[in-house]
Design a protein around this motif. Structure first.
Motif, PDB file in Angstrom:
ATOM      1  N   ASP A 406       9.213   5.831   5.881  1.00 28.57           N
ATOM      2  CA  ASP A 406       8.875   7.209   5.550  1.00 28.57           C
ATOM      3  C   ASP A 406       7.467   7.246   4.956  1.00 28.57           C
ATOM      4  OD1 ASP A 406       9.910  10.086   4.924  1.00 28.57           O
ATOM      5  OD2 ASP A 406       8.943   9.370   3.092  1.00 28.57           O
ATOM      6  N   PRO A 407       6.592   8.111   5.436  1.00 33.38           N
ATOM      7  CA  PRO A 407       5.205   8.145   4.940  1.00 33.38           C
ATOM      8  C   PRO A 407       5.103   8.308   3.431  1.00 33.38           C
ATOM      9  CG  PRO A 407       5.402   9.441   6.944  1.00 33.38           C
ATOM     10  CD  PRO A 407       6.800   9.061   6.547  1.00 33.38           C
ATOM     11  N   ASP A 408       6.002   9.132   2.856  1.00 33.82           N
ATOM     12  CA  ASP A 408       5.940   9.334   1.403  1.00 33.82           C
ATOM     13  C   ASP A 408       6.239   8.031   0.650  1.00 33.82           C
ATOM     14  OD1 ASP A 408       5.295  11.978   1.688  1.00 33.82           O
ATOM     15  OD2 ASP A 408       7.362  12.687   1.530  1.00 33.82           O
ATOM     16  N   TYR A 409       7.225   7.277   1.132  1.00 37.67           N
ATOM     17  CA  TYR A 409       7.560   6.015   0.472  1.00 37.67           C
ATOM     18  C   TYR A 409       6.422   5.007   0.616  1.00 37.67           C
ATOM     19  CZ  TYR A 409       9.740   1.523  -0.500  1.00 37.67           C
ATOM     20  OH  TYR A 409      10.011   0.277  -1.001  1.00 37.67           O
ATOM     21  N   LEU A 410       5.843   4.942   1.805  1.00 40.78           N
ATOM     22  CA  LEU A 410       4.742   4.006   2.014  1.00 40.78           C
ATOM     23  C   LEU A 410       3.558   4.335   1.128  1.00 40.78           C
ATOM     24  CD1 LEU A 410       4.855   3.654   5.913  1.00 40.78           C
ATOM     25  CD2 LEU A 410       5.635   2.004   4.216  1.00 40.78           C
ATOM     26  N   GLU A 411       3.306   5.623   0.917  1.00 49.06           N
ATOM     27  CA  GLU A 411       2.202   6.014   0.040  1.00 49.06           C
ATOM     28  C   GLU A 411       2.461   5.605  -1.395  1.00 49.06           C
ATOM     29  OE1 GLU A 411      -0.906   7.218   0.718  1.00 49.06           O
ATOM     30  OE2 GLU A 411      -0.186   6.491   2.640  1.00 49.06           O
ATOM     31  N   GLN A 412       3.728   5.537  -1.799  1.00 47.52           N
ATOM     32  CA  GLN A 412       4.039   5.072  -3.152  1.00 47.52           C
ATOM     33  C   GLN A 412       3.631   3.613  -3.347  1.00 47.52           C
ATOM     34  OE1 GLN A 412       7.997   6.020  -4.693  1.00 47.52           O
ATOM     35  NE2 GLN A 412       8.290   7.391  -2.943  1.00 47.52           N
ATOM     36  N   LEU A 413       3.663   2.852  -2.270  1.00 52.58           N
ATOM     37  CA  LEU A 413       3.309   1.441  -2.360  1.00 52.58           C
ATOM     38  C   LEU A 413       1.804   1.218  -2.325  1.00 52.58           C
ATOM     39  CD1 LEU A 413       5.943  -0.011   0.146  1.00 52.58           C
ATOM     40  CD2 LEU A 413       6.076  -0.027  -2.350  1.00 52.58           C
ATOM     41  N   ARG A 414       1.068   2.138  -1.747  1.00 55.03           N
ATOM     42  CA  ARG A 414      -0.377   1.971  -1.547  1.00 55.03           C
ATOM     43  C   ARG A 414      -1.140   2.577  -2.724  1.00 55.03           C
ATOM     44  NH1 ARG A 414      -1.704   4.685   3.791  1.00 55.03           N
ATOM     45  NH2 ARG A 414      -3.415   3.177   4.034  1.00 55.03           N
ATOM     46  N   ILE A 415      -1.008   1.957  -3.880  1.00 52.01           N
ATOM     47  CA  ILE A 415      -1.652   2.472  -5.086  1.00 52.01           C
ATOM     48  C   ILE A 415      -2.505   1.395  -5.718  1.00 52.01           C
ATOM     49  CG2 ILE A 415       0.125   4.192  -5.553  1.00 52.01           C
ATOM     50  CD1 ILE A 415       1.296   2.293  -7.617  1.00 52.01           C
ATOM     51  N   GLY A 416      -3.477   1.809  -6.512  1.00 51.53           N
ATOM     52  CA  GLY A 416      -4.412   0.898  -7.138  1.00 51.53           C
ATOM     53  C   GLY A 416      -5.731   0.905  -6.393  1.00 51.53           C
ATOM     54  N   VAL A 417      -6.288  -0.273  -6.158  1.00 52.90           N
ATOM     55  CA  VAL A 417      -7.533  -0.434  -5.422  1.00 52.90           C
ATOM     56  C   VAL A 417      -7.247  -1.315  -4.207  1.00 52.90           C
ATOM     57  CG1 VAL A 417      -9.880  -1.348  -5.469  1.00 52.90           C
ATOM     58  CG2 VAL A 417      -8.954  -0.192  -7.491  1.00 52.90           C
ATOM     59  N   ARG A 418      -7.614  -0.812  -3.046  1.00 55.74           N
ATOM     60  CA  ARG A 418      -7.358  -1.601  -1.841  1.00 55.74           C
ATOM     61  C   ARG A 418      -8.433  -2.663  -1.670  1.00 55.74           C
ATOM     62  NH1 ARG A 418      -6.797   1.545   3.729  1.00 55.74           N
ATOM     63  NH2 ARG A 418      -9.074   1.602   3.543  1.00 55.74           N
ATOM     64  N   LEU A 419      -7.993  -3.916  -1.565  1.00 54.38           N
ATOM     65  CA  LEU A 419      -8.911  -5.036  -1.396  1.00 54.38           C
ATOM     66  C   LEU A 419      -9.129  -5.401   0.068  1.00 54.38           C
ATOM     67  CD1 LEU A 419      -7.630  -7.491  -4.167  1.00 54.38           C
ATOM     68  CD2 LEU A 419      -9.437  -5.766  -4.347  1.00 54.38           C
ATOM     69  N   TYR A 420      -8.162  -5.070   0.903  1.00 54.18           N
ATOM     70  CA  TYR A 420      -8.231  -5.544   2.289  1.00 54.18           C
ATOM     71  C   TYR A 420      -7.409  -4.623   3.174  1.00 54.18           C
ATOM     72  CZ  TYR A 420      -7.052  -8.378   6.404  1.00 54.18           C
ATOM     73  OH  TYR A 420      -6.853  -8.815   7.688  1.00 54.18           O
ATOM     74  N   ARG A 421      -7.886  -4.434   4.413  1.00 56.73           N
ATOM     75  CA  ARG A 421      -7.135  -3.728   5.444  1.00 56.73           C
ATOM     76  C   ARG A 421      -7.307  -4.481   6.756  1.00 56.73           C
ATOM     77  NH1 ARG A 421      -5.068   1.319   6.947  1.00 56.73           N
ATOM     78  NH2 ARG A 421      -5.478   1.958   9.094  1.00 56.73           N
ATOM     79  N   ARG A 422      -6.231  -4.753   7.410  1.00 59.53           N
ATOM     80  CA  ARG A 422      -6.277  -5.497   8.669  1.00 59.53           C
ATOM     81  C   ARG A 422      -7.017  -4.689   9.730  1.00 59.53           C
ATOM     82  NH1 ARG A 422      -2.904  -5.247  13.064  1.00 59.53           N
ATOM     83  NH2 ARG A 422      -1.321  -4.080  11.885  1.00 59.53           N
ATOM     84  N   PRO A 423      -7.992  -5.325  10.389  1.00 61.30           N
ATOM     85  CA  PRO A 423      -8.732  -4.614  11.429  1.00 61.30           C
ATOM     86  C   PRO A 423      -7.794  -4.206  12.584  1.00 61.30           C
ATOM     87  CG  PRO A 423      -9.872  -6.612  10.795  1.00 61.30           C
ATOM     88  CD  PRO A 423      -8.509  -6.670  10.180  1.00 61.30           C
ATOM     89  N   GLN A 424      -7.980  -3.020  13.087  1.00 64.19           N
ATOM     90  CA  GLN A 424      -7.215  -2.527  14.232  1.00 64.19           C
ATOM     91  C   GLN A 424      -7.955  -2.880  15.510  1.00 64.19           C
ATOM     92  OE1 GLN A 424      -4.046  -1.733  13.538  1.00 64.19           O
ATOM     93  NE2 GLN A 424      -4.042   0.482  13.828  1.00 64.19           N
ATOM     94  N   ILE A 425      -7.211  -3.356  16.490  1.00 63.02           N
ATOM     95  CA  ILE A 425      -7.786  -3.672  17.787  1.00 63.02           C
ATOM     96  C   ILE A 425      -7.306  -2.629  18.775  1.00 63.02           C
ATOM     97  CG2 ILE A 425      -7.942  -5.363  19.645  1.00 63.02           C
ATOM     98  CD1 ILE A 425      -7.463  -7.527  17.614  1.00 63.02           C
ATOM     99  N   ASP A 426      -8.235  -1.893  19.321  1.00 62.78           N
ATOM    100  CA  ASP A 426      -7.871  -0.842  20.285  1.00 62.78           C
ATOM    101  C   ASP A 426      -7.411  -1.475  21.590  1.00 62.78           C
ATOM    102  OD1 ASP A 426      -8.591   1.135  18.522  1.00 62.78           O
ATOM    103  OD2 ASP A 426     -10.690   1.185  19.221  1.00 62.78           O
ATOM    104  N   LYS A 427      -6.246  -1.003  22.067  1.00 59.46           N
ATOM    105  CA  LYS A 427      -5.716  -1.476  23.339  1.00 59.46           C
ATOM    106  C   LYS A 427      -6.186  -0.552  24.457  1.00 59.46           C
ATOM    107  CE  LYS A 427      -1.552  -3.592  21.400  1.00 59.46           C
ATOM    108  NZ  LYS A 427      -0.072  -3.646  21.461  1.00 59.46           N
ATOM    109  N   LYS A 428      -6.709  -1.134  25.504  1.00 62.41           N
ATOM    110  CA  LYS A 428      -7.189  -0.347  26.632  1.00 62.41           C
ATOM    111  C   LYS A 428      -6.424  -0.730  27.890  1.00 62.41           C
ATOM    112  CE  LYS A 428     -11.848   0.171  24.807  1.00 62.41           C
ATOM    113  NZ  LYS A 428     -13.304  -0.032  25.045  1.00 62.41           N
TER     114      LYS A 428
END
Length: 428
Positions: A406-428
């Motif tokens: 659920d987006p609301d639950y996931l947002e509860q986990l994403r708090i503080g300062v983000r140190l890293y985000r996995r790069p997204q690879i676009d599929k073509k």
């Protein structure tokens, strides 16, 4: 003896020595075996100011790479300043203090380096090499060339230094190194124990200890290993991660600003069904499968560097009961998903850090949170895997609950300062 690694300061050695606490003692038997990982002692140094000054002289020798003769100048100054009446001659006593502290801190620093899982993948073996002692021990000569996996139990008692004046060393080796040197991996030499009496002249009186033959009492341990074991974060007893459906107010931290990241988490990654472990394994088997993901074993923890460069010590103690030391994995009900928890640590979607104030204990802790989602072949909803570690231990959540996505639950986990985000690879 060199105290540098190449042209760079040997920081692991220096850090090990600086992590010791000064402990006044009357005899060398007052502090024994792995207690030396934590205590700086000089037998007969009962005054703290004397011990503090002697510690400073030893630390100077380690950090600056001083020779024995250079150390002796500082030794003489400390002795003269405090009027210390020590046992034994100057040459012998200063050599014992200098060599034992430098060699054991060097060996402990090397053990910390050898705990690096990436290095262990390339060089998984340890090779015992006899030193150039003036009076070599027959057992140490016999062990020369012994080649074993670094997690072999033999190293727990036979990692050098193995006695007073012992100059033996342990080196890492790859299979190519082993072949080039004409060595053979295993089996470990048989270990025969004997009873030895120590402390005959101690104010506390003599006592009998059991040690492997060929190893002096008090040297039958791997230097620094107890520190590494102690650095494995225990399972957190308080402040667990929020269950899916928890209220946002129940998971807010205090300290670092709770900056919510723009956009959603990266899309769930596809994973094969075999990333879920089979049912019916023992706790030891589940732990072994998890630890193997990092190159660790139940006997040998490793220092894992995450995608941000921070270290997490991975070892058996992650899953043990703090009081009994027994493994407790199946009771938590998430044994099958342990590999997904390992994946979240090794290759997370995001890493967050926050400072949280614990009102119940009147202290602040810094916590890192690793978040990942996986679409497991054959499972109807993505798996959410979260690993959080801090000064007070770790906690984790791995679930296939629909509410966990659920987006609301996931947002509860994403708090503080983000140190890293996995790069997204676009599929073509």
């Amino acid at each position: 003896m060199a105290v540098s690694h190449g042209s760079l300061p040997f920081q692991e050695q220096i850090d090990y020595f600086r992590g010791k606490t000064d402990i006044p003692t009357r005899a060398w038997t007052d502090i024994y075996n792995v207690e030396h990982d934590w205590a700086f002692v000089v037998a007969g140094a009962t005054k703290r100011d004397l011990l503090s000054d002697m510690r400073g002289a030893v630390e100077k020798a380690i950090s600056q790479g001083l020779t024995l003769e250079q150390f002796r100048k500082d030794f003489d100054q400390v002795v003269g300043r405090h009027g210390w009446q020590y046992n034994g001659g100057r040459g012998w006593r200063s050599r014992v203090i200098y060599e034992t502290n430098l060699r054991q801190s060097y060996n402990a620093g090397r053990e910390t380096q050898m705990a690096d899982p990436e290095l262990r993948k390339r060089r998984p073996y340890g090779v015992y090499r006899h030193g150039d002692s003036a009076h070599p021990r027959a057992e140490h000569l016999f062990w020369d060339g012994t080649t074993l996996p670094l997690d072999d139990p033999w190293w727990a008692t036979h990692t050098p230094q193995n006695g007073w004046g012992c100059k033996c060393k342990k080196f890492m080796a790859s299979q190519r190194d082993v072949d080039r040197m004409g060595l053979k991996v295993g089996p470990a030499p048989a270990v025969e124990y004997e009873d030895r009496t120590i402390g005959v002249n101690s104010p506390n009186g003599p006592r009998v200890v059991r040690v492997p033959k060929g190893i002096d009492p008090g040297f039958d341990f791997a230097p620094g290993q107890s520190r590494l074991n102690a650095a494995v974060p225990p399972l957190r007893a308080h402040d667990p991660l929020p269950d899916p459906g928890a209220r946002a107010s129940s998971v807010q931290g205090a300290g670092l600003p709770n900056r919510r990241a723009p956009g959603a988490l990266p899309a769930a990654r596809e994973m094969p069904a075999n990333r879920l472990l089979p049912t019916g394994l023992t706790d030891s088997e589940y732990a072994g499968r998890f630890l193997a993901e990092f190159g660790a074993t139940e006997a040998a923890p490793v220092v894992f560097k995450d995608v941000t460069g921070d270290a997490v010590v991975i070892g058996r103690e992650l899953f043990t009961n703090a009081k009994t030391g027994a493994l407790k994995i199946r009771k938590r009900g998430h044994a099958r998903e342990l590999l997904l928890l390992a994946d979240a640590i090794k290759d997370p979607d995001e890493v967050w850090v926050r400072l949280e104030w614990l009102y119940s204990r009147n202290k602040a802790v810094v916590r890192r949170r690793y978040i990942s989602r996986y679409q497991i072949d054959g499972e109807p909803v993505p798996a959410l895997s979260v690993f959080e570690v801090g000064d007070d231990g770790w906690d984790g959540v791995t679930t296939f609950s629909p509410e966990s996505n659920d987006p609301d639950y996931l947002e509860q986990l994403r708090i503080g300062v983000r140190l890293y985000r996995r790069p997204q690879i676009d599929k073509k």
